[in-house]
Design an enzyme around this catalytic site. Structure first.
Site, PDB file in Angstrom:
ATOM      1  N   SER A   1      -2.573  -6.481   0.166  1.00 26.39           N
ATOM      2  CA  SER A   1      -2.141  -5.141  -0.291  1.00 26.39           C
ATOM      3  C   SER A   1      -1.906  -4.129   1.002  1.00 26.39           C
ATOM      4  CB  SER A   1      -3.126  -4.679  -1.034  1.00 26.39           C
ATOM      5  OG  SER A   1      -3.442  -5.663  -2.295  1.00 26.39           O
ATOM      6  N   PHE A   2      -2.777  -4.507   1.871  1.00 23.51           N
ATOM      7  CA  PHE A   2      -2.688  -3.358   3.210  1.00 23.51           C
ATOM      8  C   PHE A   2      -2.335  -3.910   4.368  1.00 23.51           C
ATOM      9  CE2 PHE A   2      -5.773  -1.429  -0.108  1.00 23.51           C
ATOM     10  CZ  PHE A   2      -5.157  -0.557  -0.465  1.00 23.51           C
ATOM     11  N   GLY A   3      -1.779  -5.123   4.434  1.00 25.88           N
ATOM     12  CA  GLY A   3      -1.266  -5.675   5.670  1.00 25.88           C
ATOM     13  C   GLY A   3      -1.035  -7.274   5.700  1.00 25.88           C
TER      14      GLY A   3
ATOM     15  N   VAL B   1      -1.693 -11.238   7.552  1.00 28.79           N
ATOM     16  CA  VAL B   1      -2.755 -11.885   8.488  1.00 28.79           C
ATOM     17  C   VAL B   1      -2.013 -13.188   9.264  1.00 28.79           C
ATOM     18  CG1 VAL B   1      -4.624 -13.601   8.216  1.00 28.79           C
ATOM     19  CG2 VAL B   1      -4.342 -11.782   6.543  1.00 28.79           C
TER      20      VAL B   1
ATOM     21  N   LYS C   1      -6.168  -9.966  10.818  1.00 34.73           N
ATOM     22  CA  LYS C   1      -5.389  -9.123   9.784  1.00 34.73           C
ATOM     23  C   LYS C   1      -5.134  -7.859  10.250  1.00 34.73           C
ATOM     24  CE  LYS C   1      -6.885  -7.084   5.150  1.00 34.73           C
ATOM     25  NZ  LYS C   1      -7.926  -6.857   4.164  1.00 34.73           N
TER      26      LYS C   1
ATOM     27  N   ASP D   1     -12.031  -7.091  -6.125  1.00 30.45           N
ATOM     28  CA  ASP D   1     -10.455  -7.476  -5.978  1.00 30.45           C
ATOM     29  C   ASP D   1     -10.814  -9.056  -5.904  1.00 30.45           C
ATOM     30  OD1 ASP D   1      -7.958  -7.660  -6.132  1.00 30.45           O
ATOM     31  OD2 ASP D   1      -7.530  -7.255  -3.970  1.00 30.45           O
TER      32      ASP D   1
END
Length: 498
Positions: free
Chosen positions: A171-173, A175, A192, A298
């Protein structure tokens, strides 16, 4: 550390434990003076050290000014302190002063002896480290201190964050797989990289750092270090570095049948139950974490990583919450991050509209009759709950054995994965189980079918609509352990392999 027959003195290194709240070393064989640093530890609120062999004068400051906070009874060699301790008065008798020459002689002799001891310790440590390096098979970056990593080192490790190194997106980046050097050892890491242009990414980075720094469990991802720097364009750069998990994530194992080398990667029933137990053990640890429980918020297959032995590790704590944490105290909190709680299909379902949430409904869509709103449990006042994690775990269990995602197109209107499995179990349907798993079952083996049904039943109980109706994660762990043991005994009795 109560009642463990500990001996010796309290080490001075304990003074570095700035977050220490309670220290209980009662009923041991500890000796020596009470360390002065205990009186200077401002965060320490309770000190329990009765029934040891401490001696000398009790400090008269800090925690030792409160007899209810510092418990020292049963140490008959102690003296002085505040009157409430009821200790005998310290003797004012002082030994005769030693001669200056004798003091100098003892000091020099002690210094020489200490130097010899230090040299011997360094030599022994070097020999031991050399031996350990030769015998160690899997290098690790874990040490007393986290390694320092620069942006340039991460660029080299991931070949400039090349697409060939990309192993996943969140969701935010993103890997990336990378190779780094730790001393003379080459290690494979997962990097990440946060997309700081995404609203809430910075808060997610902080949340993950705050969570991972205070947890440690065999079924949680191990963070090696972090990097907060500036990239080659002069923009902020933030990344977290983890141990690389060579078997990818659970979502890939369940829904991508072919491995990179062309082999099929179908998980056996035993492996799936082991993974279910691993995840449940991690959640139970998080939900009972001291001093503050943690809610993952999550949980889903793509956040379950598998190591070489297919042991499951729960990862991605970018949305994690400390239970009862007041989110409004977080500086510059992003509404985009604060309202993101879980993933569609895995987040707990909406609850009936009440007067308490009318003011929070501005951005949510109502049904025609205005009776219910699309409002996940996590969303109410941004308060996380262990019940939400339990629901996500129940859905994960159902997906683990059916091979169906909760967002599959066949689930329309009132039908979802929970109701689908519940109806199928009631009707004793045979097409419920993942086809890849079903094809590996021996014909006529009732034990395997009973085992699968038992695990699915646990998934149903964990994913009940009402939070209070859900099975507690600790009970789910114990039942899964019993199912696995019974199934393994059956396989061994039939001469099969586990």
């Amino acid at each position: 550390m109560e009642g463990n027959l500990l001996q010796g003195t309290i080490p001075a290194s304990m003074s570095q434990m700035k977050g220490l709240l309670v220290l209980d070393v009662s009923r041991n064989n500890l000796s020596g003076d009470i360390p002065v640093f205990l009186a200077d530890m401002h965060g320490l609120v309770t000190l329990n050290m009765p029934f040891n062999n401490f001696e000398g004068e009790v400090p008269k400051r800090g925690l030792f000014l409160n007899a209810s906070a510092a418990l020292i009874e049963g140490n008959y060699g102690l003296c002085g302190g505040i009157p409430q301790f009821n200790s005998h008065t310290c003797s004012n008798h002082t030994p005769k002063k030693w001669s200056h020459k004798l003091v100098m002689l003892i000091s020099v002799g002690s210094a020489v002896f200490c130097i010899i001891l230090v040299l011997f310790a360094l030599f022994a440590r070097r020999k031991l480290r050399t031996k350990f390096t030769k015998t160690r098979q899997v290098p690790s970056l874990h040490s007393g201190q986290h390694m320092r990593v620069t942006y340039a080192e991460l660029v080299r490790a991931t070949s400039g964050f090349a697409s060939e190194s990309l192993v996943g997106r969140g969701s935010f980046g993103s890997v990336y797989k990378g190779t780094m050097m730790n001393g003379d050892q080459e290690v494979i890491v997962a990097v990440k990289v946060l997309n700081l242009q995404q609203r809430g990414a910075s808060q997610s980075f902080v949340a993950e750092c705050e969570t991972l720094r205070c947890i440690r469990h065999r079924n949680l991802v191990k963070i090696l270090t972090v990097c907060s720097s500036i990239d080659f364009r002069g923009l902020d750069f933030k990344a977290l570095i983890f141990e690389f998990m060579p078997n990818g994530n659970l979502d890939q194992k369940l829904h991508s049948r072919l491995l990179e080398d062309g082999r099929h990667g179908v998980l056996s029933l035993t492996q799936r139950i082991d993974i279910a137990i691993d995840v449940a053990s991690a959640l139970e640890y998080l939900h009972h974490n001291k001093p503050v429980p943690i809610v993952h918020c999550d949980l889903k297959p793509s956040n379950i990583l598998l190591d070489n032995d297919k042991v499951a590790h729960v990862g991605d704590f970018g949305l994690a919450r400390f239970l009862h944490q007041d989110d409004t105290s977080l500086p510059e909190i992003s509404s985009g991050w604060a309202t993101r709680m879980g993933t569609i299909g895995y987040a707990a379902p909406g609850l009936p509209l009440t007067t308490d949430v009318h003011l929070l409904c501005t951005n949510f869509s109502f049904e025609t009759n205005f009776t219910y709103i699309s409002f996940p449990e996590y969303g109410q006042g941004n308060e996380a709950s262990v019940y939400g994690d339990t629901y996500s775990y129940g859905i994960l269990l159902l997906e683990l054995l059916t091979g169906k995602r909760p967002t599959d197109g066949e689930f329309l209107q009132d039908l979802n994965l929970h109701s689908y499995v519940e109806i199928a179990l009631r009707d004793q349907a045979t097409n419920l189980v993942d086809l890849c798993l079903l094809s590996s079952l021996e014909e006529g083996t009732k034990m395997r079918a009973a085992c699968i049904n038992s695990v699915l039943h646990i998934g149903i109980l964990c994913s009940k609509e009402l939070p209070t109706d859900r099975m507690q994660i600790g009970d789910a762990t114990r039942e899964l352990l019993a199912i696995r043991d019974k199934y393994r005994m059956h396989l061994l009795s039939k001469g099969g392999s586990i």
